[in-house]
Design a protein around this motif. Structure first.
Motif, PDB file in Angstrom:
ATOM      1  N   HIS A 141     -11.297   4.495  14.323  1.00 26.08           N
ATOM      2  CA  HIS A 141     -12.628   3.968  14.005  1.00 26.08           C
ATOM      3  C   HIS A 141     -13.398   3.882  15.308  1.00 26.08           C
ATOM      4  CE1 HIS A 141     -10.473   2.466  10.357  1.00 26.08           C
ATOM      5  NE2 HIS A 141     -11.608   2.836   9.800  1.00 26.08           N
ATOM      6  N   HIS A 142     -13.774   2.651  15.651  1.00 31.08           N
ATOM      7  CA  HIS A 142     -14.424   2.376  16.928  1.00 31.08           C
ATOM      8  C   HIS A 142     -13.486   2.789  18.067  1.00 31.08           C
ATOM      9  CE1 HIS A 142     -17.230   0.054  19.445  1.00 31.08           C
ATOM     10  NE2 HIS A 142     -16.167  -0.045  20.207  1.00 31.08           N
ATOM     11  N   GLY A 143     -12.230   2.459  17.910  1.00 33.76           N
ATOM     12  CA  GLY A 143     -11.197   2.884  18.854  1.00 33.76           C
ATOM     13  C   GLY A 143     -10.105   3.609  18.078  1.00 33.76           C
ATOM     14  N   VAL A 144      -8.985   3.839  18.731  1.00 32.63           N
ATOM     15  CA  VAL A 144      -7.844   4.457  18.059  1.00 32.63           C
ATOM     16  C   VAL A 144      -6.646   3.550  18.296  1.00 32.63           C
ATOM     17  CG1 VAL A 144      -6.357   6.480  17.916  1.00 32.63           C
ATOM     18  CG2 VAL A 144      -8.755   6.760  18.522  1.00 32.63           C
ATOM     19  N   GLY A 145      -6.036   3.102  17.211  1.00 37.67           N
ATOM     20  CA  GLY A 145      -4.891   2.209  17.369  1.00 37.67           C
ATOM     21  C   GLY A 145      -3.807   2.577  16.382  1.00 37.67           C
ATOM     22  N   ALA A 146      -2.642   1.998  16.561  1.00 36.26           N
ATOM     23  CA  ALA A 146      -1.541   2.279  15.649  1.00 36.26           C
ATOM     24  C   ALA A 146      -0.745   1.018  15.379  1.00 36.26           C
ATOM     25  CB  ALA A 146      -0.632   3.356  16.232  1.00 36.26           C
ATOM     26  N   GLY A 147      -0.107   1.004  14.235  1.00 39.71           N
ATOM     27  CA  GLY A 147       0.835  -0.055  13.912  1.00 39.71           C
ATOM     28  C   GLY A 147       2.126   0.630  13.514  1.00 39.71           C
ATOM     29  N   ILE A 148       3.215   0.218  14.113  1.00 46.79           N
ATOM     30  CA  ILE A 148       4.500   0.844  13.819  1.00 46.79           C
ATOM     31  C   ILE A 148       5.351  -0.155  13.055  1.00 46.79           C
ATOM     32  CG2 ILE A 148       6.607   1.805  14.855  1.00 46.79           C
ATOM     33  CD1 ILE A 148       4.757   2.562  17.279  1.00 46.79           C
ATOM     34  N   ILE A 149       5.839   0.272  11.897  1.00 47.09           N
ATOM     35  CA  ILE A 149       6.728  -0.579  11.112  1.00 47.09           C
ATOM     36  C   ILE A 149       8.132   0.004  11.210  1.00 47.09           C
ATOM     37  CG2 ILE A 149       7.234  -1.500   8.794  1.00 47.09           C
ATOM     38  CD1 ILE A 149       4.582  -2.536   9.827  1.00 47.09           C
ATOM     39  N   THR A 150       9.081  -0.776  11.719  1.00 47.80           N
ATOM     40  CA  THR A 150      10.466  -0.315  11.716  1.00 47.80           C
ATOM     41  C   THR A 150      11.303  -1.350  10.969  1.00 47.80           C
ATOM     42  OG1 THR A 150      10.931  -1.405  13.811  1.00 47.80           O
ATOM     43  CG2 THR A 150      10.324   0.883  13.948  1.00 47.80           C
ATOM     44  N   GLU A 151      12.166  -0.854  10.085  1.00 41.20           N
ATOM     45  CA  GLU A 151      13.004  -1.729   9.257  1.00 41.20           C
ATOM     46  C   GLU A 151      12.176  -2.807   8.565  1.00 41.20           C
ATOM     47  OE1 GLU A 151      16.903  -2.052  10.249  1.00 41.20           O
ATOM     48  OE2 GLU A 151      16.577   0.056  10.638  1.00 41.20           O
ATOM     49  N   GLY A 152      10.965  -2.444   8.136  1.00 40.01           N
ATOM     50  CA  GLY A 152      10.132  -3.378   7.386  1.00 40.01           C
ATOM     51  C   GLY A 152       9.418  -4.421   8.220  1.00 40.01           C
ATOM     52  N   GLY A 176       0.780  -1.243   0.000  1.00 39.63           N
ATOM     53  CA  GLY A 176       0.000   0.000   0.000  1.00 39.63           C
ATOM     54  C   GLY A 176       0.801   1.277   0.000  1.00 39.63           C
ATOM     55  N   ALA A 177       0.377   2.223   0.859  1.00 42.55           N
ATOM     56  CA  ALA A 177       0.875   3.598   0.811  1.00 42.55           C
ATOM     57  C   ALA A 177       2.260   3.780   1.430  1.00 42.55           C
ATOM     58  CB  ALA A 177      -0.126   4.524   1.504  1.00 42.55           C
ATOM     59  N   SER A 178       2.800   2.752   2.085  1.00 42.63           N
ATOM     60  CA  SER A 178       4.157   2.918   2.639  1.00 42.63           C
ATOM     61  C   SER A 178       5.114   1.882   2.053  1.00 42.63           C
ATOM     62  CB  SER A 178       4.135   2.816   4.170  1.00 42.63           C
ATOM     63  OG  SER A 178       3.519   1.617   4.592  1.00 42.63           O
ATOM     64  N   GLN A 179       4.782   1.419   0.839  1.00 42.78           N
ATOM     65  CA  GLN A 179       5.596   0.402   0.171  1.00 42.78           C
ATOM     66  C   GLN A 179       7.038   0.825  -0.010  1.00 42.78           C
ATOM     67  OE1 GLN A 179       4.350  -1.895  -3.632  1.00 42.78           O
ATOM     68  NE2 GLN A 179       2.630  -0.628  -3.058  1.00 42.78           N
ATOM     69  N   ASP A 180       7.231   2.146  -0.232  1.00 44.68           N
ATOM     70  CA  ASP A 180       8.574   2.621  -0.570  1.00 44.68           C
ATOM     71  C   ASP A 180       9.383   3.003   0.663  1.00 44.68           C
ATOM     72  OD1 ASP A 180       6.673   4.548  -0.136  1.00 44.68           O
ATOM     73  OD2 ASP A 180       7.706   6.056  -1.349  1.00 44.68           O
ATOM     74  N   CYS A 181       8.832   2.786   1.881  1.00 43.28           N
ATOM     75  CA  CYS A 181       9.683   3.110   3.036  1.00 43.28           C
ATOM     76  C   CYS A 181       9.716   1.966   4.050  1.00 43.28           C
ATOM     77  CB  CYS A 181       9.286   4.418   3.702  1.00 43.28           C
ATOM     78  SG  CYS A 181       7.567   4.808   3.778  1.00 43.28           S
ATOM     79  N   LEU A 182      10.804   1.916   4.786  1.00 42.84           N
ATOM     80  CA  LEU A 182      11.003   0.836   5.761  1.00 42.84           C
ATOM     81  C   LEU A 182      10.411   1.183   7.125  1.00 42.84           C
ATOM     82  CD1 LEU A 182      14.649  -0.379   5.027  1.00 42.84           C
ATOM     83  CD2 LEU A 182      12.534  -1.671   4.723  1.00 42.84           C
ATOM     84  N   ASP A 183      10.278   2.487   7.387  1.00 46.52           N
ATOM     85  CA  ASP A 183       9.769   2.915   8.695  1.00 46.52           C
ATOM     86  C   ASP A 183       8.510   3.743   8.497  1.00 46.52           C
ATOM     87  OD1 ASP A 183      12.081   1.875  10.050  1.00 46.52           O
ATOM     88  OD2 ASP A 183      13.188   3.578   9.231  1.00 46.52           O
ATOM     89  N   SER A 184       7.407   3.271   9.040  1.00 45.86           N
ATOM     90  CA  SER A 184       6.160   4.022   8.904  1.00 45.86           C
ATOM     91  C   SER A 184       5.255   3.739  10.082  1.00 45.86           C
ATOM     92  CB  SER A 184       5.455   3.645   7.590  1.00 45.86           C
ATOM     93  OG  SER A 184       5.164   2.256   7.587  1.00 45.86           O
ATOM     94  N   VAL A 185       4.269   4.599  10.245  1.00 43.17           N
ATOM     95  CA  VAL A 185       3.278   4.411  11.308  1.00 43.17           C
ATOM     96  C   VAL A 185       1.897   4.517  10.677  1.00 43.17           C
ATOM     97  CG1 VAL A 185       2.292   5.404  13.409  1.00 43.17           C
ATOM     98  CG2 VAL A 185       4.764   5.370  13.125  1.00 43.17           C
ATOM     99  N   LEU A 186       1.041   3.578  10.994  1.00 41.62           N
ATOM    100  CA  LEU A 186      -0.355   3.675  10.567  1.00 41.62           C
ATOM    101  C   LEU A 186      -1.191   3.966  11.807  1.00 41.62           C
ATOM    102  CD1 LEU A 186      -2.800   3.047   8.549  1.00 41.62           C
ATOM    103  CD2 LEU A 186      -2.807   0.823   9.659  1.00 41.62           C
ATOM    104  N   VAL A 187      -2.019   5.007  11.706  1.00 43.06           N
ATOM    105  CA  VAL A 187      -2.936   5.299  12.804  1.00 43.06           C
ATOM    106  C   VAL A 187      -4.345   5.090  12.292  1.00 43.06           C
ATOM    107  CG1 VAL A 187      -3.771   7.058  14.404  1.00 43.06           C
ATOM    108  CG2 VAL A 187      -1.343   6.913  13.853  1.00 43.06           C
ATOM    109  N   SER A 188      -5.099   4.315  13.026  1.00 41.22           N
ATOM    110  CA  SER A 188      -6.448   3.989  12.595  1.00 41.22           C
ATOM    111  C   SER A 188      -7.428   4.548  13.623  1.00 41.22           C
ATOM    112  CB  SER A 188      -6.554   2.474  12.491  1.00 41.22           C
ATOM    113  OG  SER A 188      -7.891   2.074  12.607  1.00 41.22           O
TER     114      SER A 188
END
Ligand SMILES: [Zn+2]
Length: 404
Positions: free
Chosen positions: A217-228, A203-215
């Motif tokens: 919706h019903h709640g608020v959560g995050a997924g942190i990607i470091t070094e892929g 998806g939208a962070s295909q070109d980077c190794l470090d990214s954060v997704l914040v979602s």
């Protein structure tokens, strides 16, 4: 050999096979010679591993003219279309199932109510629905794995659920139990963390190794990607951004504390706020309308004052929390997913301003926040978990051990 030595030999096999497969996946078409150079494996080992991968149809050979001229050269590339998986979202009293192939193409989808029930009935029902779904949608297609993503907390490495908001799954070795019932490897994980990985793979962070997704919706959560990879703690979930404390006099949160970010910016919190203000007689085009996030976002974009104020305040709070995340992890990109994105023109600049002002100057460039690609696909995280299991060797080894 002792049991321990056998386990080690298997592990070495798995590590080497996955190293070769990963190279073909990321650099293919690639020659065997080049694989040996990059992996530091002996050419004979590369030949042996690629033969096994070819036999299972996981890779194929491409013939082309060698750059040095003369002889035809052979390169290898991965084959993903024939391998399928069922991705399951075990939501809040709802089950969603999607049949994907490993290229990400969808071959069937089903959403059904899934009421609360005690554990044995729950497992039996889950097994039945997945087995029915495979029978109805897979046909002759080769299904190699199941992935289950869910809200709550998981120990993905152990395949164990730690907490699910709707079902009595705490402490249950879900991957193992479901795997035994279905006769297929099962991978589990938190839905948002898995979605962050899906954004990284497809998806939208295909070109980077470090990214954060914040979602949001019903709640608020995050997924942190470091070094892929998903950032986690001994296999367990981290990044419960929704419970960052924002207001000592705030509302009571489901977690037991008060003033968590979630109580201020989650969908239900915003709708509650709109309802309260309407009841107090504030003027708004929302009066008398069915209150939904879409209606709120539409009203804000039409410059309805009440809606603008609510979303502006939420964006500021979210920006404040995101600035903390940016300071902690220095991601190359921050992705946002949620109904709030429908009012992107209003919300994103406010969040970006907060990040710019409240995080280290070197940690953000331009417009740090962008919209996540997978806004509505609730099962896409399951595809990412299976892709990871393939790349990291666990699933690859299972496939290699099957008779072709
Ligand atoms: Zn909380």
């Amino acid at each position: 050999m002792t049991r321990g030595q056998i386990a080690n030999v298997d592990l070495v096999k798995q590590v080497n096979s996955s190293a070769v497969y990963r190279l073909i996946d990321s650099r293919g078409p690639i020659s065997r010679v080049r694989i040996a150079e990059l992996s530091h494996l002996a050419p004979a080992s590369v030949t042996k591993i690629t033969r096994a991968l070819l036999e299972q149809g996981l890779i194929r050979e491409l013939e082309h003219q060698a750059s040095t001229g003369g002889r035809r050269a052979i390169s290898l590339t991965t084959v993903t279309q024939p391998f399928h998986l069922v991705a399951v979202k075990l939501g809040r009293e709802e089950l969603q199932l999607t049949l994907y192939n490993l290229s990400g193409q969808e071959h069937g989808r089903q959403v059904l109510p899934f009421p609360r029930r005690e554990l044995d009935n729950l497992m039996a029902a889950l097994h039945r629905h997945i087995a029915d779904f495979i029978q109805r949608h897979a046909g002759e297609r080769r299904v190699v794995a199941i992935a289950v993503v869910m809200p709550g907390l998981t120990d993905a490495q152990a395949g164990r659920v730690i907490y699910h908001p709707s079902y009595p799954l705490a402490g249950v070795a879900l991957a193992e139990r479901l795997g035994a019932l279905l006769g297929l490897p099962v991978f589990i994980g938190n839905d948002i963390r898995a979605q962050a990985l899906a954004e990284h793979y497809f998806g939208a962070s295909q070109d980077c190794l470090d990214s954060v997704l914040v979602s949001v919706h019903h709640g608020v959560g995050a997924g942190i990607i470091t070094e892929g990879r998903i950032f986690k703690s001994q296999g367990r979930d981290v990044a419960e951004i929704g419970h960052i404390h924002m207001d000592p006099l705030g509302e009571r949160c489901d977690c037991g504390n008060v003033g968590c970010l979630e109580t201020m910016v989650a969908d239900a919190a915003l709708l509650r706020q709109a309802e309260r203000m309407l009841a107090q007689g504030y003027q708004s085009c929302l009066a008398g309308e069915a209150l939904t996030m879409s209606a709120l976002c539409r009203a804000a974009l039409a410059e309805d004052r009440l809606a603008v104020n609510i979303l502006r305040q939420a964006a500021e709070r979210l920006g404040q929390a995101l600035a903390i995340v940016v300071n902690l992890f220095n991601p190359q990109r921050v992705l946002l997913s949620g109904a709030l994105c429908e009012a992107e023109e209003l919300v994103f600049p406010i969040i970006n301003r907060a990040i710019t002002h409240q995080s280290l100057p070197g940690f953000h460039q331009g417009q740090p926040i962008i919209r996540a690609r997978f806004q509505h696909d609730q099962t896409i995280g399951g595809l990412a978990l299976v892709k990871r299991a393939l790349l990291e060797g666990e699933l690859l080894q299972r496939i290699l051990e099957q008779k072709s």
